[in-house]
Design an enzyme around this catalytic site. Structure first.
Site, PDB file in Angstrom:
ATOM      1  N   ASN A  20      -7.399  -2.980  14.209  1.00 20.34           N
ATOM      2  CA  ASN A  20      -8.799  -3.348  13.920  1.00 20.34           C
ATOM      3  C   ASN A  20      -8.881  -4.546  12.982  1.00 20.34           C
ATOM      4  OD1 ASN A  20      -7.958  -2.228  11.545  1.00 20.34           O
ATOM      5  ND2 ASN A  20      -9.422  -0.534  11.525  1.00 20.34           N
ATOM      6  N   GLU A  44      -9.565  -2.035   5.362  1.00 23.69           N
ATOM      7  CA  GLU A  44     -10.233  -1.734   6.623  1.00 23.69           C
ATOM      8  C   GLU A  44     -11.500  -2.592   6.780  1.00 23.69           C
ATOM      9  OE1 GLU A  44      -8.667  -0.035   8.704  1.00 23.69           O
ATOM     10  OE2 GLU A  44      -8.266   2.041   8.131  1.00 23.69           O
ATOM     11  N   ASP A  60       0.813  -1.219   0.000  1.00 19.17           N
ATOM     12  CA  ASP A  60       0.000   0.000   0.000  1.00 19.17           C
ATOM     13  C   ASP A  60       0.842   1.263   0.000  1.00 19.17           C
ATOM     14  OD1 ASP A  60       0.980  -0.443   2.548  1.00 19.17           O
ATOM     15  OD2 ASP A  60      -0.962  -0.695   3.503  1.00 19.17           O
ATOM     16  N   HIS A 118      -7.052  -4.926  10.223  1.00 13.96           N
ATOM     17  CA  HIS A 118      -6.793  -4.652   8.800  1.00 13.96           C
ATOM     18  C   HIS A 118      -5.467  -5.274   8.343  1.00 13.96           C
ATOM     19  CE1 HIS A 118      -4.809  -0.539   9.856  1.00 13.96           C
ATOM     20  NE2 HIS A 118      -3.855  -1.285   9.344  1.00 13.96           N
TER      21      HIS A 118
END
Ligand code: GLP
Length: 243
Positions: free
Chosen positions: A136, A143, A67, A138
């Site tokens: 979380n 996400e 990313d 990810h």
């Protein structure tokens, strides 16, 4: 799924680096999928040491990163491009022409994503994908969502990810709010996946990822379905594992 629990971060980094080194030794022209964040830094340090000791040659490998922040270029010290140069590429004999990240400076999101999907395809697929784990759940910047995104896409970062990444910036306002990331499909297409997870703050989410239901609300839970995944974790991260 294989889980290797190590004493601490140093041991974790050594184990993960050994797995990557083995991949390079077995297939010197392999494609590595690389990750940013604090978790893989020790792994990269160890790989650099193997190179410096003359035990590892990066000259024939290629790499694709997961990313990049939308809006940040390679000269920006918060970009993932900069991070990779700083923590690995400039310290080993990798061919920089064979290292790829999404183009954070491409304003046209569709073009940035299509170009990067093509890059991954043309390079012939990923032999080994290294992953960290977000708080979380990810992976890359996928996400929690209602579905699993298949290919490279532009994502709005969640408030919790922006908050977690603020530590790398002067203040929260400076954290980019969007990123280009490989999709879950790109990640699952990798032949092997290696996940490094360290620290007590990741213990709860790690248990959910490994033992909870497979759901896009916990993106990394999809890794349960991949046929060759190795988690290398430290005792702190393992402290809440139910099985
Ligand atoms: C960022 C990256 C992820 C990384 C995550 C966890 O959001 N996009 O690829 O896994 O942070 O980072 P850390 O290892 O610093 O906890």
């Amino acid at each position: 799924m294989k889980i290797i629990t190590t004493k601490n971060y140093e041991e974790l980094s050594k184990k993960a680096a050994n797995i990557i080194a083995a991949q390079i030794l077995i297939k010197p022209e392999c494609v590595l999928g690389l990750a940013t964040g604090s978790s893989p830094i020790g792994t990269y340090d160890r790989l650099i040491k193997y190179y410096e000791d003359g035990d590892l040659d990066f000259s024939t490998i290629s790499s694709v990163n997961l990313d990049e922040y939308r809006g940040l270029g390679p000269d920006d010290d918060q970009s993932y491009n900069y991070f990779m140069n700083e923590h690995l590429f400039s310290k080993v004999n990798i061919n920089k022409e064979r290292t790829f990240l999404p183009n954070g400076l491409e304003k046209d999101a569709d073009k940035a994503c299509n170009d990067y999907n093509n890059t991954i395809e043309h390079i012939g697929g990923i032999d080994l994908q290294l992953l960290g784990l977000g708080h979380n759940g990810h992976i890359g910047f996928n996400e929690p969502d209602e579905s699993f995104p298949i290919s490279v896409h532009c994502v709005d970062l969640t408030p919790s990810t922006i908050e977690a990444n603020t530590r790398f910036f002067e203040n929260e306002d400076m954290v980019p709010k969007q990123a280009y990331t490989m999709g879950i499909g790109n990640i699952l297409n990798a032949k092997k996946i290696l996940v490094v997870v360290s620290g007590k703050d990741k213990a709860e989410i790690l248990n959910t990822v490994i033992n909870g239901p497979v759901t896009p609300l916990v993106p990394a839970s999809i890794l349960q379905l991949h046929k060759d995944v190795t988690f290398v974790i430290d005792e702190d991260a393992a402290s809440k594992l139910e099985k």
